[in-house]
Enzyme design. Structure first.
Site, PDB file in Angstrom:
ATOM      1  N   GLU A  16      20.787  58.156 101.547  1.00  0.00           N
ATOM      2  CA  GLU A  16      22.041  57.319 102.562  1.00  0.00           C
ATOM      3  C   GLU A  16      23.001  58.623 102.417  1.00  0.00           C
ATOM      4  OE1 GLU A  16      24.754  56.517 104.290  1.00  0.00           O
ATOM      5  OE2 GLU A  16      25.446  55.633 102.320  1.00  0.00           O
ATOM      6  N   GLU A  63      30.967  66.435 109.400  1.00  0.00           N
ATOM      7  CA  GLU A  63      31.322  65.578 108.537  1.00  0.00           C
ATOM      8  C   GLU A  63      32.953  66.053 107.888  1.00  0.00           C
ATOM      9  OE1 GLU A  63      30.336  61.759 106.198  1.00  0.00           O
ATOM     10  OE2 GLU A  63      29.349  63.317 105.400  1.00  0.00           O
ATOM     11  N   GLY A  67      25.207  60.266  99.261  1.00  0.00           N
ATOM     12  CA  GLY A  67      25.970  61.848  99.059  1.00  0.00           C
ATOM     13  C   GLY A  67      25.895  62.546 100.378  1.00  0.00           C
ATOM     14  N   GLY A 100      21.010  66.007 100.220  1.00  0.00           N
ATOM     15  CA  GLY A 100      19.885  65.035 100.365  1.00  0.00           C
ATOM     16  C   GLY A 100      18.679  65.920 100.672  1.00  0.00           C
ATOM     17  N   CYS A 120      31.252  57.672 104.353  1.00  0.00           N
ATOM     18  CA  CYS A 120      29.989  57.920 105.350  1.00  0.00           C
ATOM     19  C   CYS A 120      30.058  57.288 106.585  1.00  0.00           C
ATOM     20  CB  CYS A 120      28.549  57.786 104.475  1.00  0.00           C
ATOM     21  SG  CYS A 120      28.278  56.093 103.936  1.00  0.00           S
ATOM     22  N   GLU A 124      30.158  63.049  88.707  1.00  0.00           N
ATOM     23  CA  GLU A 124      30.970  63.627  87.653  1.00  0.00           C
ATOM     24  C   GLU A 124      32.465  63.628  88.061  1.00  0.00           C
ATOM     25  OE1 GLU A 124      30.517  67.093  90.692  1.00  0.00           O
ATOM     26  OE2 GLU A 124      29.106  65.490  89.744  1.00  0.00           O
ATOM     27  N   LYS A 170      22.762  58.385  87.566  1.00  0.00           N
ATOM     28  CA  LYS A 170      23.619  59.442  87.326  1.00  0.00           C
ATOM     29  C   LYS A 170      24.934  59.246  88.133  1.00  0.00           C
ATOM     30  CE  LYS A 170      24.667  63.769  89.171  1.00  0.00           C
ATOM     31  NZ  LYS A 170      26.163  63.804  88.828  1.00  0.00           N
TER      32      LYS A 170
END
Length: 509
Positions: free
Chosen positions: A268, A402, A246, A251, A302, A196, A193
């Site tokens: 990750e 972040e 992501g 996560g 990231c 989107e 996937k």
């Protein structure tokens, strides 16, 4: 007033007149959604609809999982030799090279990243397919010949089964290529996937897999949103493992969702990656690497070097030089070859970035450059100014969380202990960097930093051979290197007795 920044106005590159239409790949067939639902993706730089994608629901996700399960179980891929698997992966790499321009342009339209960077990313992705092919060919287990004359022990490494692969929007083609070729090299089947926001380059990859001759059902692609597509991929008992790149929040939700079926989960996630600058550092090199680290991919990375921890003896000089060099970085139309920083992925994300900067100012930090949205002449998308925030203290959100934008936080230190303590205070531990001409300083820091990667006198170099991943809340498991293949393997012990040498447990008659 004119900002003293380097701007690249809109090019005369033609935008697509009609959005590209993309569909799911299920059991070797391109399919629209059963209910006909679609969703549109607007170019974040140009404001026009560039993609119309089939919107996956329960039916498509279940069909894709069923196809992958059947393809794995009947051995059409999992039972091929390493040579056969490697040959196909190499063919895919050649096709990626052939179509590099087409893939890069689509990546730029959907993600907003500069065309020159998209091109380099697609080139790097092809290299990962070639490296995975090498692993497919050299995969081996162990044998134990020291268990006594009667026993031979063999350790087999077998594909784990069906892998659910969930990818983000910031490096769509590169990150699917950090996962899928390793899964295929191991002999797994997959359901993929893409985000989107960036579905199309993964669909192009599906086309190339079919052209290369991958058996139907071995790789399936479902387009759509985390709910329901991603949710079903993480809960369905027919899926053996989930690999996700992501945000840390998602996560954690995936780990919770996967728990009832005890799937393996590889993650990750986010980072708050520091570069520590000692007074003896090569400041020319450090300043350039700081600017690269924070603005690369508009900071939507990231691995972004989003905070620097500078020795107070050189802090003012480094900050002033970073501000001066930041003004020279070309921000603007990602279709222009000269652009180094493109658009922010969505209006919502733009607002979030700005919120962090405003919050830092309210908490007493100083904006030395930027700190606001950026108007690029001739473009309707969302852009953010190169931003440097000084006077940041460890308790501020901008120092801990972040931001995922072109925003640098500057903190200072006096001693090695303080630098290590600031580095390790974050809940993240993806990467860290150290700048010093003294090898002992670099080694001491590298050993003390709690991070999956430590760069010394460089930033964000990457190699297919070297594993990548995080500690603490930056994730679990590793990608790339031999470890990237191990993620998709299960270990089986086979104990073989030689001859009729087993001592009876029960004496006969």
């Amino acid at each position: 007033e004119m900002l003293d920044l380097t701007l690249v106005a809109a090019t005369d590159a033609t935008l697509p007149a009609e959005p590209a239409e993309v569909r799911h790949l299920i059991a070797g067939e391109w399919r629209a959604s059963a209910d006909g639902a679609t969703f549109d993706r607007r170019s974040p730089a140009h404001g026009v609809v560039v993609t119309r994608a089939a919107k996956g629901g329960v039916a498509e996700t279940e069909a894709a999982i069923a196809a992958a399960r059947q393809a794995f179980d009947d051995g059409r891929w999992s039972e091929l030799s390493g040579k056969e698997r490697a040959t196909l992966l190499l063919r895919v790499a050649d096709l990626i090279d052939r179509d590099r321009e087409r893939i890069a342009r689509v990546e730029t339209l959907e993600a907003g990243k500069p065309i020159a960077q998209s091109r380099a990313e697609i080139e790097g992705a092809a290299d990962l397919w070639r490296y995975a092919a090498a692993l497919a060919r050299t995969l081996s287990g162990d044998s134990h010949n020291s268990l006594g004359r009667d026993i031979l022990g063999v350790v087999l490494k077998e594909p784990i089964g069906v892998a659910a692969i969930i990818c983000p929007w910031n490096f769509p083609f590169l990150i699917v290529s950090q996962k899928l070729p390793f899964a295929l090299a191991a002999g797994c089947a997959a359901v993929v996937k893409p985000s989107e926001m960036t579905p199309s380059t993964t669909v192009i990859l599906g086309e190339l897999l079919m052209e290369a001759g991958l058996p139907a059902g071995v790789c399936n692609i479902v387009l759509g949103f985390g709910d329901p597509v991603g949710a079903l991929m993480t809960t369905d008992p027919r899926v053996d493992m989930v690999t996700f790149t992501g945000s840390t929040g998602v996560g954690k939700a995936i780990v919770a969702a996967a728990a009832p079926t005890l799937k393996k989960v590889s993650l990750e996630l986010g980072g708050k990656n520091p570069q520590v600058i000692f007074p003896d550092a090569d400041l020319d090199g450090a300043v350039d690497a700081i600017v690269f680290g924070v603005y690369f991919n508009a900071g939507e990375c990231c691995n972004s070097g989003s905070r620097i921890i500078v020795h107070e003896d050189v802090a003012e000089e480094v900050t002033a030089r970073v501000v001066a060099l930041s003004r020279k970085v070309a921000f603007g139309d990602p279709l222009n070859e000269a652009t180094k920083v493109g658009a922010i992925v969505s209006p919502e994300h733009q607002a979030k970035i700005d919120g962090y900067v405003k919050g830092a100012v309210a908490a007493g930090a100083t904006v030395r450059l930027g700190g606001a949205a950026l108007d690029v002449p001739g473009l309707g998308g969302q852009f953010y100014q190169p931003t440097v925030v000084a006077g940041v203290t460890p308790d501020m959100a901008i120092a801990r969380e972040e931001v995922f934008g072109p925003v640098l936080s500057v903190l200072t230190f006096r001693t090695m202990e303080e630098a290590v303590s600031l580095t390790n205070a974050a809940s993240y531990g993806l990467s860290a960097g150290v700048w010093s001409e003294n090898v002992h300083t670099c080694l001491a820091f590298a050993r003390a930093a709690r991070a999956g990667t430590v760069w010394t006198n460089t930033w964000m170099d990457g190699f297919a051979e070297l594993p990548f991943g995080g500690v603490k809340e930056s994730g679990q498991g590793r990608e790339l290197g031999r470890y990237g293949l191990e993620e998709f393997l299960e270990v089986k012990t086979v104990q073989m007795r030689i001859g009729r040498t087993r001592t009876p447990w029960v004496a006969a008659g």
